[in-house]
Scaffold this active site. Structure first.
Site, PDB file in Angstrom:
ATOM      1  N   HIS A 204       0.799  -1.235   0.000  1.00 35.99           N
ATOM      2  CA  HIS A 204       0.000   0.000   0.000  1.00 35.99           C
ATOM      3  C   HIS A 204       0.824   1.274   0.000  1.00 35.99           C
ATOM      4  O   HIS A 204       0.263   2.363   0.002  1.00 35.99           O
ATOM      5  CB  HIS A 204      -0.931   0.030   1.220  1.00 35.99           C
ATOM      6  CG  HIS A 204      -0.205   0.322   2.508  1.00 35.99           C
ATOM      7  ND1 HIS A 204       0.519  -0.619   3.177  1.00 35.99           N
ATOM      8  CD2 HIS A 204      -0.068   1.457   3.214  1.00 35.99           C
ATOM      9  CE1 HIS A 204       1.061  -0.078   4.258  1.00 35.99           C
ATOM     10  NE2 HIS A 204       0.723   1.181   4.305  1.00 35.99           N
TER      11      HIS A 204
HETATM   12  C1  UD1 Z   1      -1.947   5.797   5.557  1.00 38.16           C
HETATM   13  C2  UD1 Z   1      -0.633   6.361   6.091  1.00 38.16           C
HETATM   14  C3  UD1 Z   1       0.440   5.299   5.988  1.00 38.16           C
HETATM   15  C4  UD1 Z   1       0.017   4.025   6.677  1.00 38.16           C
HETATM   16  C5  UD1 Z   1      -1.329   3.564   6.160  1.00 38.16           C
HETATM   17  C6  UD1 Z   1      -1.805   2.398   6.958  1.00 38.16           C
HETATM   18  C7  UD1 Z   1      -0.154   8.749   5.778  1.00 38.16           C
HETATM   19  C8  UD1 Z   1       0.590   9.731   4.976  1.00 38.16           C
HETATM   20  N1  UD1 Z   1      -0.185   7.501   5.275  1.00 38.16           N
HETATM   21  O1  UD1 Z   1      -1.761   5.494   4.185  1.00 38.16           O
HETATM   22  O2  UD1 Z   1       1.628   5.770   6.604  1.00 38.16           O
HETATM   23  O3  UD1 Z   1       0.987   3.040   6.445  1.00 38.16           O
HETATM   24  O4  UD1 Z   1      -2.287   4.630   6.296  1.00 38.16           O
HETATM   25  O5  UD1 Z   1      -2.712   1.627   6.241  1.00 38.16           O
HETATM   26  O6  UD1 Z   1      -0.697   9.077   6.800  1.00 38.16           O
HETATM   27  N2  UD1 Z   1      -9.161   4.769   1.636  1.00 38.16           N
HETATM   28  C9  UD1 Z   1     -10.390   4.162   1.738  1.00 38.16           C
HETATM   29  N3  UD1 Z   1     -10.844   3.842   2.980  1.00 38.16           N
HETATM   30  C10 UD1 Z   1     -10.177   4.120   4.109  1.00 38.16           C
HETATM   31  C11 UD1 Z   1      -8.945   4.756   4.001  1.00 38.16           C
HETATM   32  C12 UD1 Z   1      -8.429   5.074   2.765  1.00 38.16           C
HETATM   33  O7  UD1 Z   1     -11.040   3.883   0.738  1.00 38.16           O
HETATM   34  O8  UD1 Z   1     -10.665   3.799   5.205  1.00 38.16           O
HETATM   35  C13 UD1 Z   1      -8.593   5.067   0.294  1.00 38.16           C
HETATM   36  C14 UD1 Z   1      -8.947   6.453  -0.223  1.00 38.16           C
HETATM   37  O9  UD1 Z   1      -9.089   6.344  -1.593  1.00 38.16           O
HETATM   38  C15 UD1 Z   1      -7.685   7.250   0.097  1.00 38.16           C
HETATM   39  C16 UD1 Z   1      -6.576   6.212  -0.037  1.00 38.16           C
HETATM   40  O10 UD1 Z   1      -7.169   4.996   0.385  1.00 38.16           O
HETATM   41  O11 UD1 Z   1      -7.513   8.335  -0.769  1.00 38.16           O
HETATM   42  C17 UD1 Z   1      -5.353   6.513   0.807  1.00 38.16           C
HETATM   43  O12 UD1 Z   1      -5.704   6.745   2.177  1.00 38.16           O
HETATM   44  P1  UD1 Z   1      -4.742   7.629   3.131  1.00 38.16           P
HETATM   45  O13 UD1 Z   1      -5.232   7.592   4.523  1.00 38.16           O
HETATM   46  O14 UD1 Z   1      -4.491   8.953   2.524  1.00 38.16           O
HETATM   47  O15 UD1 Z   1      -3.363   6.900   3.034  1.00 38.16           O
HETATM   48  P2  UD1 Z   1      -3.004   5.373   3.217  1.00 38.16           P
HETATM   49  O16 UD1 Z   1      -2.447   4.879   1.922  1.00 38.16           O
HETATM   50  O17 UD1 Z   1      -4.135   4.654   3.825  1.00 38.16           O
HETATM   51  N1  UDP Z   2      -3.392  -5.937   8.843  1.00 43.82           N
HETATM   52  C1  UDP Z   2      -4.673  -6.450   9.066  1.00 43.82           C
HETATM   53  N2  UDP Z   2      -5.367  -6.930   7.993  1.00 43.82           N
HETATM   54  C2  UDP Z   2      -4.866  -6.924   6.731  1.00 43.82           C
HETATM   55  C3  UDP Z   2      -3.578  -6.391   6.512  1.00 43.82           C
HETATM   56  C4  UDP Z   2      -2.863  -5.901   7.594  1.00 43.82           C
HETATM   57  O1  UDP Z   2      -5.137  -6.488  10.203  1.00 43.82           O
HETATM   58  O2  UDP Z   2      -5.556  -7.383   5.815  1.00 43.82           O
HETATM   59  C5  UDP Z   2      -2.645  -5.395   9.992  1.00 43.82           C
HETATM   60  C6  UDP Z   2      -1.283  -6.010  10.216  1.00 43.82           C
HETATM   61  O3  UDP Z   2      -1.389  -7.136  11.048  1.00 43.82           O
HETATM   62  C7  UDP Z   2      -0.506  -4.872  10.869  1.00 43.82           C
HETATM   63  C8  UDP Z   2      -1.174  -3.625  10.335  1.00 43.82           C
HETATM   64  O4  UDP Z   2      -2.387  -4.039   9.718  1.00 43.82           O
HETATM   65  O5  UDP Z   2      -0.666  -4.889  12.281  1.00 43.82           O
HETATM   66  C9  UDP Z   2      -0.273  -2.949   9.355  1.00 43.82           C
HETATM   67  O6  UDP Z   2      -0.968  -1.889   8.780  1.00 43.82           O
HETATM   68  P1  UDP Z   2      -0.570  -1.247   7.397  1.00 43.82           P
HETATM   69  O7  UDP Z   2       0.229  -2.208   6.614  1.00 43.82           O
HETATM   70  O8  UDP Z   2      -1.825  -0.725   6.808  1.00 43.82           O
HETATM   71  O9  UDP Z   2       0.300   0.012   7.842  1.00 43.82           O
HETATM   72  P2  UDP Z   2       1.833   0.245   8.201  1.00 43.82           P
HETATM   73  O10 UDP Z   2       2.211  -0.704   9.270  1.00 43.82           O
HETATM   74  O11 UDP Z   2       2.626   0.077   6.952  1.00 43.82           O
HETATM   75  O12 UDP Z   2       1.857   1.662   8.650  1.00 43.82           O
END
Ligand code: UD1
Ligand code: UDP
Length: 364
Positions: A204
Protein backbone atom coordinates in the site's frame (compact mmCIF):
# COMPACT_ATOMS: atom_id res chain seq x y z
CA UNK A 1 -5.86 12.62 31.95
CA UNK A 2 -4.39 10.90 28.87
CA UNK A 3 -5.53 11.81 25.36
CA UNK A 4 -5.10 8.92 22.90
CA UNK A 5 -5.05 10.03 19.27
CA UNK A 6 -5.42 7.56 16.43
CA UNK A 7 -6.73 7.52 12.89
CA UNK A 8 -5.60 4.53 10.82
CA UNK A 9 -5.57 0.73 10.94
CA UNK A 10 -2.04 0.32 12.32
CA UNK A 11 -2.61 2.99 14.96
CA UNK A 12 -5.74 1.24 16.25
CA UNK A 13 -3.81 -2.05 16.46
CA UNK A 14 -0.68 -0.59 18.07
CA UNK A 15 -2.63 1.63 20.48
CA UNK A 16 -4.80 -1.29 21.62
CA UNK A 17 -2.36 -2.39 24.38
CA UNK A 18 -2.29 1.21 25.67
CA UNK A 19 -6.08 1.40 25.72
CA UNK A 20 -6.32 -1.96 27.48
CA UNK A 21 -3.79 -0.86 30.07
CA UNK A 22 -5.65 2.41 30.73
CA UNK A 23 -8.86 0.41 31.17
CA UNK A 24 -7.23 -2.11 33.53
CA UNK A 25 -5.72 0.63 35.67
CA UNK A 26 -8.96 2.61 35.70
CA UNK A 27 -7.17 5.71 34.40
CA UNK A 28 -8.86 8.83 33.13
CA UNK A 29 -8.37 8.84 29.34
CA UNK A 30 -10.20 9.50 26.11
CA UNK A 31 -9.81 8.30 22.51
CA UNK A 32 -9.82 10.84 19.71
CA UNK A 33 -10.20 9.20 16.28
CA UNK A 34 -9.38 11.48 13.35
CA UNK A 35 -11.26 9.31 10.84
CA UNK A 36 -8.27 9.20 8.44
CA UNK A 37 -9.32 5.58 7.91
CA UNK A 38 -13.07 5.07 7.80
CA UNK A 39 -13.97 2.00 5.66
CA UNK A 40 -15.41 -0.73 7.90
CA UNK A 41 -12.52 -3.16 7.31
CA UNK A 42 -9.87 -0.46 7.96
CA UNK A 43 -11.47 0.96 11.09
CA UNK A 44 -14.59 -0.30 12.89
CA UNK A 45 -13.66 -3.98 12.42
CA UNK A 46 -10.63 -3.51 14.71
CA UNK A 47 -12.62 -1.85 17.52
CA UNK A 48 -15.02 -4.80 17.37
CA UNK A 49 -12.45 -7.61 17.15
CA UNK A 50 -10.12 -6.14 19.75
CA UNK A 51 -13.07 -5.20 21.97
CA UNK A 52 -11.95 -1.60 22.31
CA UNK A 53 -14.23 1.11 23.67
CA UNK A 54 -15.76 3.45 21.09
CA UNK A 55 -13.76 6.64 20.57
CA UNK A 56 -15.17 9.57 22.51
CA UNK A 57 -14.62 11.74 19.44
CA UNK A 58 -14.41 11.07 15.72
CA UNK A 59 -13.40 13.95 13.45
CA UNK A 60 -14.42 12.07 10.28
CA UNK A 61 -11.70 13.84 8.27
CA UNK A 62 -11.60 11.12 5.59
CA UNK A 63 -9.20 11.22 2.65
CA UNK A 64 -7.54 14.18 0.92
CA UNK A 65 -4.21 15.54 -0.25
CA UNK A 66 -1.52 15.59 2.41
CA UNK A 67 -1.90 19.30 3.24
CA UNK A 68 -5.68 19.18 3.15
CA UNK A 69 -5.90 16.14 5.42
CA UNK A 70 -3.20 17.43 7.78
CA UNK A 71 -4.89 20.82 8.10
CA UNK A 72 -8.32 19.34 8.81
CA UNK A 73 -6.89 17.00 11.43
CA UNK A 74 -5.08 19.90 13.14
CA UNK A 75 -8.21 22.06 13.27
CA UNK A 76 -10.37 19.28 14.65
CA UNK A 77 -7.80 18.06 17.16
CA UNK A 78 -7.20 21.58 18.45
CA UNK A 79 -10.88 22.04 19.34
CA UNK A 80 -11.15 18.76 21.24
CA UNK A 81 -7.84 19.12 23.08
CA UNK A 82 -8.69 22.67 24.15
CA UNK A 83 -11.93 21.33 25.58
CA UNK A 84 -10.49 18.22 27.29
CA UNK A 85 -7.14 19.64 28.45
CA UNK A 86 -5.30 16.30 28.85
CA UNK A 87 -2.02 16.11 30.80
CA UNK A 88 -0.41 14.23 27.94
CA UNK A 89 -1.39 13.45 24.35
CA UNK A 90 -0.23 10.12 22.90
CA UNK A 91 0.35 9.54 19.19
CA UNK A 92 1.69 6.35 17.59
CA UNK A 93 3.71 5.88 14.41
CA UNK A 94 4.14 8.04 11.34
CA UNK A 95 0.85 8.88 9.67
CA UNK A 96 -0.63 12.30 8.90
CA UNK A 97 -2.82 11.81 11.99
CA UNK A 98 0.32 11.53 14.11
CA UNK A 99 2.10 14.61 12.80
CA UNK A 100 -1.01 16.80 12.67
CA UNK A 101 -2.15 15.69 16.13
CA UNK A 102 1.28 16.22 17.66
CA UNK A 103 1.57 19.68 16.09
CA UNK A 104 -1.86 20.78 17.32
CA UNK A 105 -1.15 19.50 20.86
CA UNK A 106 2.31 20.98 21.00
CA UNK A 107 1.03 24.42 19.94
CA UNK A 108 -1.48 24.24 22.77
CA UNK A 109 1.57 23.69 25.04
CA UNK A 110 0.44 20.19 25.88
CA UNK A 111 2.87 17.37 26.48
CA UNK A 112 3.14 14.96 23.57
CA UNK A 113 4.24 11.34 23.85
CA UNK A 114 5.38 9.74 20.60
CA UNK A 115 5.10 5.97 20.57
CA UNK A 116 7.48 4.30 18.07
CA UNK A 117 9.82 7.31 18.10
CA UNK A 118 13.18 7.36 16.36
CA UNK A 119 12.46 5.21 13.31
CA UNK A 120 14.25 6.46 10.21
CA UNK A 121 14.31 5.22 6.63
CA UNK A 122 16.47 8.26 5.70
CA UNK A 123 14.23 8.58 2.63
CA UNK A 124 12.32 11.86 2.55
CA UNK A 125 10.39 10.73 -0.52
CA UNK A 126 8.22 8.82 1.94
CA UNK A 127 5.52 11.02 3.51
CA UNK A 128 5.94 8.93 6.67
CA UNK A 129 9.60 9.94 7.08
CA UNK A 130 8.63 13.62 7.19
CA UNK A 131 5.90 12.83 9.71
CA UNK A 132 8.35 10.91 11.93
CA UNK A 133 11.02 13.59 11.97
CA UNK A 134 8.58 16.43 12.72
CA UNK A 135 6.77 14.47 15.43
CA UNK A 136 9.97 13.39 17.17
CA UNK A 137 11.28 16.94 17.30
CA UNK A 138 8.14 18.39 18.91
CA UNK A 139 7.45 15.55 21.36
CA UNK A 140 8.21 15.57 25.09
CA UNK A 141 8.27 11.82 25.64
CA UNK A 142 9.96 9.72 22.97
CA UNK A 143 9.01 6.08 23.40
CA UNK A 144 11.64 4.41 21.22
CA UNK A 145 11.10 0.71 20.41
CA UNK A 146 14.81 -0.20 20.24
CA UNK A 147 18.27 1.10 21.12
CA UNK A 148 18.81 1.75 17.40
CA UNK A 149 15.81 4.10 17.37
CA UNK A 150 17.22 5.84 20.45
CA UNK A 151 20.56 6.33 18.67
CA UNK A 152 18.77 7.91 15.69
CA UNK A 153 17.15 10.44 18.03
CA UNK A 154 20.42 11.25 19.80
CA UNK A 155 22.12 11.75 16.43
CA UNK A 156 19.55 14.46 15.67
CA UNK A 157 20.33 16.26 18.91
CA UNK A 158 17.27 15.15 20.87
CA UNK A 159 17.79 15.22 24.64
CA UNK A 160 18.44 11.73 26.05
CA UNK A 161 16.28 12.54 29.09
CA UNK A 162 13.19 12.63 26.87
CA UNK A 163 13.84 9.14 25.46
CA UNK A 164 12.60 5.89 26.97
CA UNK A 165 13.30 2.56 25.21
CA UNK A 166 10.13 0.51 25.70
CA UNK A 167 10.00 -2.08 22.93
CA UNK A 168 7.20 -1.86 20.40
CA UNK A 169 3.53 -2.15 21.42
CA UNK A 170 3.04 -4.47 18.42
CA UNK A 171 4.71 -7.22 20.49
CA UNK A 172 2.07 -6.71 23.20
CA UNK A 173 -0.66 -6.75 20.54
CA UNK A 174 0.67 -9.96 18.94
CA UNK A 175 1.03 -11.75 22.29
CA UNK A 176 -2.39 -10.57 23.48
CA UNK A 177 -4.21 -11.62 20.30
CA UNK A 178 -2.51 -14.72 18.88
CA UNK A 179 -4.13 -17.06 21.42
CA UNK A 180 -7.49 -15.30 21.03
CA UNK A 181 -7.17 -15.78 17.28
CA UNK A 182 -6.60 -19.54 17.73
CA UNK A 183 -9.82 -19.83 19.71
CA UNK A 184 -12.03 -17.58 17.61
CA UNK A 185 -11.04 -17.88 13.95
CA UNK A 186 -9.89 -20.52 11.48
CA UNK A 187 -9.04 -18.52 8.42
CA UNK A 188 -6.84 -21.22 6.87
CA UNK A 189 -9.81 -23.58 6.79
CA UNK A 190 -12.07 -20.85 5.44
CA UNK A 191 -9.62 -20.19 2.58
CA UNK A 192 -8.75 -23.87 2.09
CA UNK A 193 -5.06 -23.31 2.86
CA UNK A 194 -2.42 -25.60 4.35
CA UNK A 195 0.06 -24.29 6.92
CA UNK A 196 3.40 -23.22 5.38
CA UNK A 197 1.97 -23.76 1.90
CA UNK A 198 0.91 -20.30 0.77
CA UNK A 199 2.33 -16.81 0.38
CA UNK A 200 0.78 -13.76 1.99
CA UNK A 201 1.09 -10.31 0.39
CA UNK A 202 0.29 -6.72 1.36
CA UNK A 203 1.18 -3.54 -0.56
CA UNK A 204 0.00 0.00 0.00
CA UNK A 205 2.96 2.40 0.12
CA UNK A 206 2.24 5.54 -1.86
CA UNK A 207 5.59 5.32 -3.68
CA UNK A 208 4.82 1.73 -4.75
CA UNK A 209 1.16 1.67 -5.66
CA UNK A 210 0.66 5.21 -7.00
CA UNK A 211 3.27 4.50 -9.67
CA UNK A 212 1.92 2.40 -12.54
CA UNK A 213 5.41 1.13 -13.38
CA UNK A 214 6.18 0.03 -9.80
CA UNK A 215 2.79 -1.54 -9.17
CA UNK A 216 3.05 -3.49 -12.46
CA UNK A 217 6.55 -4.66 -11.54
CA UNK A 218 5.39 -5.84 -8.10
CA UNK A 219 2.50 -7.79 -9.64
CA UNK A 220 4.90 -9.25 -12.23
CA UNK A 221 7.12 -10.39 -9.35
CA UNK A 222 4.16 -12.02 -7.57
CA UNK A 223 3.19 -13.85 -10.76
CA UNK A 224 6.80 -15.06 -11.13
CA UNK A 225 6.76 -16.37 -7.53
CA UNK A 226 3.51 -18.19 -8.18
CA UNK A 227 4.87 -19.73 -11.38
CA UNK A 228 7.97 -21.08 -9.64
CA UNK A 229 6.19 -22.17 -6.42
CA UNK A 230 2.72 -23.22 -7.47
CA UNK A 231 1.13 -22.18 -4.17
CA UNK A 232 -1.76 -19.81 -3.39
CA UNK A 233 -0.81 -16.13 -3.12
CA UNK A 234 -3.22 -14.49 -0.67
CA UNK A 235 -3.35 -10.73 -1.17
CA UNK A 236 -5.71 -8.73 1.08
CA UNK A 237 -5.91 -5.44 -0.79
CA UNK A 238 -5.60 -2.06 0.94
CA UNK A 239 -8.19 0.46 -0.37
CA UNK A 240 -5.47 2.70 -1.87
CA UNK A 241 -4.15 -0.27 -3.85
CA UNK A 242 -7.60 -1.47 -4.86
CA UNK A 243 -8.34 1.96 -6.28
CA UNK A 244 -5.05 2.07 -8.22
CA UNK A 245 -5.43 -1.46 -9.62
CA UNK A 246 -8.88 -0.49 -10.93
CA UNK A 247 -7.79 2.91 -12.28
CA UNK A 248 -4.71 1.53 -14.02
CA UNK A 249 -6.48 -1.59 -15.33
CA UNK A 250 -3.60 -3.86 -14.27
CA UNK A 251 -4.04 -7.66 -14.55
CA UNK A 252 -4.17 -9.65 -11.30
CA UNK A 253 -5.19 -13.07 -12.71
CA UNK A 254 -4.09 -16.03 -10.62
CA UNK A 255 -3.54 -14.05 -7.43
CA UNK A 256 -6.04 -14.51 -4.62
CA UNK A 257 -7.15 -10.91 -3.98
CA UNK A 258 -9.39 -10.42 -0.95
CA UNK A 259 -10.74 -7.61 1.19
CA UNK A 260 -8.50 -6.59 4.10
CA UNK A 261 -8.75 -9.05 7.00
CA UNK A 262 -9.37 -8.32 10.64
CA UNK A 263 -6.31 -8.45 12.90
CA UNK A 264 -7.09 -11.92 14.30
CA UNK A 265 -7.46 -13.42 10.81
CA UNK A 266 -4.40 -11.60 9.48
CA UNK A 267 -2.21 -12.65 12.43
CA UNK A 268 -3.24 -16.26 11.87
CA UNK A 269 -2.45 -16.01 8.15
CA UNK A 270 0.93 -14.39 8.85
CA UNK A 271 1.93 -16.93 11.49
CA UNK A 272 1.48 -19.91 9.10
CA UNK A 273 2.68 -18.38 5.83
CA UNK A 274 5.66 -19.77 3.90
CA UNK A 275 6.91 -16.24 3.19
CA UNK A 276 5.21 -12.86 3.57
CA UNK A 277 5.78 -10.23 0.88
CA UNK A 278 4.98 -6.70 1.96
CA UNK A 279 5.77 -3.00 1.96
CA UNK A 280 4.08 -2.47 5.34
CA UNK A 281 6.00 -1.32 8.39
CA UNK A 282 3.91 -3.27 10.90
CA UNK A 283 4.04 -6.47 8.85
CA UNK A 284 7.87 -6.41 8.81
CA UNK A 285 7.74 -6.32 12.63
CA UNK A 286 5.02 -8.94 13.05
CA UNK A 287 6.69 -11.50 10.78
CA UNK A 288 9.89 -11.00 12.76
CA UNK A 289 8.00 -11.56 16.04
CA UNK A 290 6.16 -14.60 14.64
CA UNK A 291 9.29 -16.24 13.18
CA UNK A 292 8.10 -16.03 9.56
CA UNK A 293 10.39 -14.95 6.68
CA UNK A 294 9.56 -11.57 5.15
CA UNK A 295 10.49 -10.08 1.77
CA UNK A 296 10.02 -6.32 1.83
CA UNK A 297 9.15 -4.76 -1.50
CA UNK A 298 11.03 -1.53 -0.81
CA UNK A 299 14.57 -0.21 -1.25
CA UNK A 300 15.00 0.90 2.36
CA UNK A 301 13.43 0.28 5.73
CA UNK A 302 13.07 2.08 9.05
CA UNK A 303 13.06 -1.39 10.64
CA UNK A 304 16.77 -2.31 10.10
CA UNK A 305 16.71 -4.66 13.12
CA UNK A 306 14.74 -7.13 11.00
CA UNK A 307 17.50 -7.15 8.36
CA UNK A 308 20.25 -7.46 10.99
CA UNK A 309 18.73 -10.53 12.64
CA UNK A 310 17.84 -12.14 9.30
CA UNK A 311 14.02 -12.20 9.38
CA UNK A 312 13.63 -9.79 6.48
CA UNK A 313 15.18 -9.03 3.08
CA UNK A 314 14.75 -5.91 0.92
CA UNK A 315 13.69 -6.85 -2.61
CA UNK A 316 12.54 -3.46 -3.92
CA UNK A 317 9.85 -3.12 -6.55
CA UNK A 318 11.72 -5.27 -9.03
CA UNK A 319 10.16 -8.51 -10.29
CA UNK A 320 13.44 -10.44 -10.56
CA UNK A 321 14.62 -9.34 -7.12
CA UNK A 322 11.23 -10.30 -5.67
CA UNK A 323 11.55 -13.83 -7.06
CA UNK A 324 15.20 -14.06 -5.98
CA UNK A 325 14.30 -12.84 -2.48
CA UNK A 326 11.57 -15.46 -2.11
CA UNK A 327 13.92 -18.21 -3.34
CA UNK A 328 16.25 -17.24 -0.54
CA UNK A 329 13.59 -16.65 2.16
CA UNK A 330 12.06 -20.14 1.78
CA UNK A 331 15.40 -21.64 2.89
CA UNK A 332 15.88 -19.56 6.09
CA UNK A 333 16.04 -21.24 9.48
CA UNK A 334 13.39 -19.47 11.56
CA UNK A 335 15.40 -19.06 14.75
CA UNK A 336 16.05 -15.33 15.15
CA UNK A 337 15.36 -13.44 18.36
CA UNK A 338 12.68 -10.75 18.33
CA UNK A 339 14.37 -7.35 18.84
CA UNK A 340 11.15 -5.44 19.64
CA UNK A 341 10.83 -6.24 23.34
CA UNK A 342 8.95 -8.65 25.55
CA UNK A 343 5.40 -7.36 25.29
CA UNK A 344 5.31 -4.82 28.12
CA UNK A 345 5.75 -1.63 26.08
CA UNK A 346 2.12 -0.62 26.71
CA UNK A 347 2.52 -0.98 30.48
CA UNK A 348 5.75 1.04 30.48
CA UNK A 349 4.28 3.85 28.39
CA UNK A 350 1.12 4.13 30.47
CA UNK A 351 3.20 4.12 33.67
CA UNK A 352 5.17 7.13 32.42
CA UNK A 353 2.01 8.91 31.26
CA UNK A 354 0.14 8.28 34.52
CA UNK A 355 2.96 10.07 36.35
CA UNK A 356 2.92 13.02 33.94
CA UNK A 357 1.28 16.24 35.02
CA UNK A 358 0.31 18.88 32.49
CA UNK A 359 2.57 21.85 31.87
CA UNK A 360 -0.08 24.19 33.26
CA UNK A 361 -0.46 22.10 36.45
CA UNK A 362 3.32 22.21 36.95
CA UNK A 363 3.36 25.96 36.49
CA UNK A 364 0.85 26.51 39.31
C1 UD1 B 1 -1.95 5.80 5.56
C2 UD1 B 1 -0.63 6.36 6.09
C3 UD1 B 1 0.44 5.30 5.99
C4 UD1 B 1 0.02 4.03 6.68
C5 UD1 B 1 -1.33 3.56 6.16
C6 UD1 B 1 -1.81 2.40 6.96
C7 UD1 B 1 -0.15 8.75 5.78
C8 UD1 B 1 0.59 9.73 4.98
N1 UD1 B 1 -0.19 7.50 5.27
O1 UD1 B 1 -1.76 5.49 4.19
O2 UD1 B 1 1.63 5.77 6.60
O3 UD1 B 1 0.99 3.04 6.45
O4 UD1 B 1 -2.29 4.63 6.30
O5 UD1 B 1 -2.71 1.63 6.24
O6 UD1 B 1 -0.70 9.08 6.80
N2 UD1 B 1 -9.16 4.77 1.64
C9 UD1 B 1 -10.39 4.16 1.74
N3 UD1 B 1 -10.84 3.84 2.98
C10 UD1 B 1 -10.18 4.12 4.11
C11 UD1 B 1 -8.95 4.76 4.00
C12 UD1 B 1 -8.43 5.07 2.76
O7 UD1 B 1 -11.04 3.88 0.74
O8 UD1 B 1 -10.67 3.80 5.20
C13 UD1 B 1 -8.59 5.07 0.29
C14 UD1 B 1 -8.95 6.45 -0.22
O9 UD1 B 1 -9.09 6.34 -1.59
C15 UD1 B 1 -7.69 7.25 0.10
C16 UD1 B 1 -6.58 6.21 -0.04
O10 UD1 B 1 -7.17 5.00 0.38
O11 UD1 B 1 -7.51 8.33 -0.77
C17 UD1 B 1 -5.35 6.51 0.81
O12 UD1 B 1 -5.70 6.75 2.18
P1 UD1 B 1 -4.74 7.63 3.13
O13 UD1 B 1 -5.23 7.59 4.52
O14 UD1 B 1 -4.49 8.95 2.52
O15 UD1 B 1 -3.36 6.90 3.03
P2 UD1 B 1 -3.00 5.37 3.22
O16 UD1 B 1 -2.45 4.88 1.92
O17 UD1 B 1 -4.14 4.65 3.82
N1 UDP C 1 -3.39 -5.94 8.84
C1 UDP C 1 -4.67 -6.45 9.07
N2 UDP C 1 -5.37 -6.93 7.99
C2 UDP C 1 -4.87 -6.92 6.73
C3 UDP C 1 -3.58 -6.39 6.51
C4 UDP C 1 -2.86 -5.90 7.59
O1 UDP C 1 -5.14 -6.49 10.20
O2 UDP C 1 -5.56 -7.38 5.81
C5 UDP C 1 -2.65 -5.40 9.99
C6 UDP C 1 -1.28 -6.01 10.22
O3 UDP C 1 -1.39 -7.14 11.05
C7 UDP C 1 -0.51 -4.87 10.87
C8 UDP C 1 -1.17 -3.63 10.34
O4 UDP C 1 -2.39 -4.04 9.72
O5 UDP C 1 -0.67 -4.89 12.28
C9 UDP C 1 -0.27 -2.95 9.35
O6 UDP C 1 -0.97 -1.89 8.78
P1 UDP C 1 -0.57 -1.25 7.40
O7 UDP C 1 0.23 -2.21 6.61
O8 UDP C 1 -1.82 -0.73 6.81
O9 UDP C 1 0.30 0.01 7.84
P2 UDP C 1 1.83 0.25 8.20
O10 UDP C 1 2.21 -0.70 9.27
O11 UDP C 1 2.63 0.08 6.95
O12 UDP C 1 1.86 1.66 8.65
Amino acid sequence: MIGILLGTRPEIIKMSPIIRECEQRGLDYFILHTGQHYSYEMDRLFFEELELPDPGYNLDVGSGTHANQTARIMTGVEDILAKESPDVVLVQGDTNTVMAGALAASKLHMRVGHIEAGLRSFNRQMPEEINRVVTDHISDHLFAPTEGARRNLLAEGIDDRKICVTGNTIVDAVYQNLEIAKKRVNVLKALDLEPNNYFLVTAHRQENVDSRARLKEILKGLHAVQKEFPLPVIFPVHPRTEKRIKELGIGVDGLNLTKPFGFLEFLQLESQAKVVLTDSGGVQEETCILGVPCATMRYDTERPETLDIGSNILVGADSEAILEGVRSAVTWRRCWKNPYGDGIAGKMIVMVCAATRSRSAEGR
